[in-house]
Motif scaffolding. Structure first.
Motif, PDB file in Angstrom:
ATOM      1  N   LYS A  97       0.837  -1.208   0.000  1.00 27.37           N
ATOM      2  CA  LYS A  97       0.000   0.000   0.000  1.00 27.37           C
ATOM      3  C   LYS A  97       0.869   1.255   0.000  1.00 27.37           C
ATOM      4  O   LYS A  97       0.599   2.214  -0.737  1.00 27.37           O
ATOM      5  N   ALA A  98       1.931   1.244   0.797  1.00 27.23           N
ATOM      6  CA  ALA A  98       2.823   2.409   0.863  1.00 27.23           C
ATOM      7  C   ALA A  98       3.502   2.641  -0.488  1.00 27.23           C
ATOM      8  O   ALA A  98       3.624   3.783  -0.949  1.00 27.23           O
ATOM      9  N   ALA A  99       3.952   1.560  -1.132  1.00 27.59           N
ATOM     10  CA  ALA A  99       4.625   1.685  -2.431  1.00 27.59           C
ATOM     11  C   ALA A  99       3.673   2.208  -3.496  1.00 27.59           C
ATOM     12  O   ALA A  99       4.038   3.069  -4.309  1.00 27.59           O
ATOM     13  N   LYS A 100       2.451   1.701  -3.521  1.00 26.97           N
ATOM     14  CA  LYS A 100       1.484   2.177  -4.514  1.00 26.97           C
ATOM     15  C   LYS A 100       1.115   3.633  -4.268  1.00 26.97           C
ATOM     16  O   LYS A 100       0.992   4.425  -5.212  1.00 26.97           O
ATOM     17  N   ASN A 101       0.952   4.003  -3.009  1.00 31.38           N
ATOM     18  CA  ASN A 101       0.637   5.405  -2.698  1.00 31.38           C
ATOM     19  C   ASN A 101       1.762   6.346  -3.103  1.00 31.38           C
ATOM     20  O   ASN A 101       1.527   7.519  -3.406  1.00 31.38           O
ATOM     21  N   ALA A 102       2.992   5.817  -3.104  1.00 35.75           N
ATOM     22  CA  ALA A 102       4.149   6.627  -3.493  1.00 35.75           C
ATOM     23  C   ALA A 102       4.372   6.648  -4.999  1.00 35.75           C
ATOM     24  O   ALA A 102       5.272   7.339  -5.481  1.00 35.75           O
ATOM     25  N   GLY A 103       3.577   5.878  -5.752  1.00 41.60           N
ATOM     26  CA  GLY A 103       3.665   5.912  -7.210  1.00 41.60           C
ATOM     27  C   GLY A 103       4.520   4.833  -7.840  1.00 41.60           C
ATOM     28  O   GLY A 103       4.837   4.920  -9.038  1.00 41.60           O
ATOM     29  N   PHE A 104       4.895   3.794  -7.080  1.00 40.02           N
ATOM     30  CA  PHE A 104       5.746   2.730  -7.612  1.00 40.02           C
ATOM     31  C   PHE A 104       4.915   1.646  -8.294  1.00 40.02           C
ATOM     32  O   PHE A 104       3.738   1.445  -7.974  1.00 40.02           O
ATOM     33  N   PHE A 105       5.555   0.920  -9.211  1.00 42.10           N
ATOM     34  CA  PHE A 105       4.986  -0.305  -9.741  1.00 42.10           C
ATOM     35  C   PHE A 105       5.226  -1.420  -8.716  1.00 42.10           C
ATOM     36  O   PHE A 105       6.316  -1.542  -8.152  1.00 42.10           O
ATOM     37  N   VAL A 106       4.202  -2.242  -8.503  1.00 43.10           N
ATOM     38  CA  VAL A 106       4.304  -3.366  -7.564  1.00 43.10           C
ATOM     39  C   VAL A 106       3.777  -4.627  -8.229  1.00 43.10           C
ATOM     40  O   VAL A 106       2.661  -4.642  -8.773  1.00 43.10           O
ATOM     41  N   LEU A 107       4.575  -5.682  -8.200  1.00 45.52           N
ATOM     42  CA  LEU A 107       4.168  -7.001  -8.668  1.00 45.52           C
ATOM     43  C   LEU A 107       4.109  -7.944  -7.481  1.00 45.52           C
ATOM     44  O   LEU A 107       4.762  -7.710  -6.455  1.00 45.52           O
ATOM     45  N   VAL A 108       3.352  -9.011  -7.615  1.00 50.61           N
ATOM     46  CA  VAL A 108       3.274 -10.036  -6.571  1.00 50.61           C
ATOM     47  C   VAL A 108       3.568 -11.388  -7.200  1.00 50.61           C
ATOM     48  O   VAL A 108       3.013 -11.728  -8.259  1.00 50.61           O
ATOM     49  N   THR A 109       4.459 -12.152  -6.573  1.00 44.17           N
ATOM     50  CA  THR A 109       4.788 -13.507  -7.018  1.00 44.17           C
ATOM     51  C   THR A 109       4.236 -14.513  -6.026  1.00 44.17           C
ATOM     52  O   THR A 109       4.408 -14.355  -4.813  1.00 44.17           O
ATOM     53  N   THR A 110       3.587 -15.542  -6.534  1.00 42.62           N
ATOM     54  CA  THR A 110       3.024 -16.600  -5.697  1.00 42.62           C
ATOM     55  C   THR A 110       3.596 -17.940  -6.129  1.00 42.62           C
ATOM     56  O   THR A 110       3.584 -18.268  -7.325  1.00 42.62           O
ATOM     57  N   THR A 111       4.111 -18.706  -5.178  1.00 41.96           N
ATOM     58  CA  THR A 111       4.573 -20.059  -5.473  1.00 41.96           C
ATOM     59  C   THR A 111       3.380 -20.996  -5.500  1.00 41.96           C
ATOM     60  O   THR A 111       2.543 -20.973  -4.603  1.00 41.96           O
TER      61      THR A 111
END
Length: 320
Positions: free
Chosen positions: A130-144
């Motif tokens: 949430k903090a990264a998105k609010n700061a304008g960053f791209f965020v990916l999530v990896t799931t095994t």
């Protein structure tokens, strides 16, 4: 793609586990890659894409400098993390279009915390996202994806993350630590292929950053030749040979890794340790490089690239 394993392949993140809820912390007395060695490895390998991995990269004392140096060289950078330290490190760089936080989440709260063996990590990771998105960053999530992964739980996780404007999702097949005979490996693959068929059905509307060619391989619909030479891993001891999963030893340079390794000895049907493997470093790389091509692959991949958008949902693929 070059992976910089900052703390060595044997190190594991604090609070991480073997997938069964057993903690595997190995934070003490670990070797560390210096910024200078990382940059030298990048120059030697000359790849446009770099990932930072190895235990928790944000614990590296010079992670901010390393990140800035890599981005200054025009590389696409994926920083892999459990997400718990993102908020404390948002100041190290401004948002870049070629920088991605890659957060590992194994499912919804109960499932994820059970996998990593630490209660509360899921909430901390979501706070970092949430903090990264609010700061304008791209965020990916990896799931095994494990043999016992409940894909409905993963779909619930992705729906929650989509509401947080997460930009994309990556799926990683589990590689069992125990040795399997050929029959056991075949049974393992059948189970894993079923999990990825379920993933295709339940997750297709989300922005899966998984090549359709690689996805066909994961579902058991085609063969690919392992191409781990195209995704080398560099750590404190050198270049992992032949790959980070087998890690039979280390080579001092990328050139010697490529030239000295007898690649024909590795891959399914060639090495018992390779039988259960479907890793991205070997087979996802093969899909990207166009190995074992079939008619229509080019248009299939082009359609996948054009119809996906960071943070957007795709049209759900329904089987007739």
């Amino acid at each position: 793609m070059l992976s910089l394993d900052l703390f060595g392949a044997a190190a594991t993140p604090c609070g991480s586990s073997n997938g069964n809820g057993q903690s595997a912390c190995a934070c003490s007395e670990r070797e560390t890659l210096t910024v200078e060695r990382c940059l030298a490895a990048m120059k030697e390998c000359n790849t446009p894409v770099v990932t930072i991995v190895g235990a928790e990269p944000l614990e590296h004392p010079e992670i901010a400098r390393l990140t800035r140096e890599i981005l200054a060289r025009g590389k696409h950078l994926f920083l892999c993390t459990d997400g718990t330290l993102i908020r404390q490190h948002l100041h190290m760089i401004p948002p870049y279009t070629n920088f991605f936080w890659n957060v590992k989440l194994e499912g919804t709260e109960a499932v994820h915390d059970g996998r990593v063996g630490r209660c509360g990590q899921f909430v901390e990771a979501l706070d970092g996202i949430k903090a990264a998105k609010n700061a304008g960053f791209f965020v990916l999530v990896t799931t095994t994806i494990y043999p016992n992964t409940d894909l409905r739980d993963v779909a619930g996780l992705y729906e929650k993350l989509h509401a947080m404007h997460v930009d994309g999702y990556m799926l990683s097949p589990h590689y069992p630590s125990e040795k399997l005979c050929r029959n056991s490996a075949a049974a393992f693959h059948q189970t894993m292929q079923q999990r990825f068929r379920e993933a295709s059905d339940l997750l297709s509307e989300y922005n899966l950053l998984v090549s359709p060619v690689y996805m066909e391989f994961l579902r058991g619909e085609r063969e690919l030749n392992c191409s781990s030479w195209g995704s080398p891993v560099y750590g404190p001891k050198g270049w992992a040979a032949p790959c980070y999963l087998l890690n039979y030893g280390y080579e001092p340079s990328y050139e010697t890794l490529v030239k000295k390794t007898v690649w024909e000895n590795f891959g399914r049907g060639m090495n018992p340790s390779c039988e259960p493997c479907a890793s991205y470093s070997g087979y996802g790389t093969a899909a990207i490089l166009g190995m074992n091509p079939k008619a229509g692959d080019f248009w299939k991949v082009l359609s996948w690239q054009l119809h996906g958008g960071l943070g957007e949902k795709r049209e759900r693929v329904l089987k007739p």
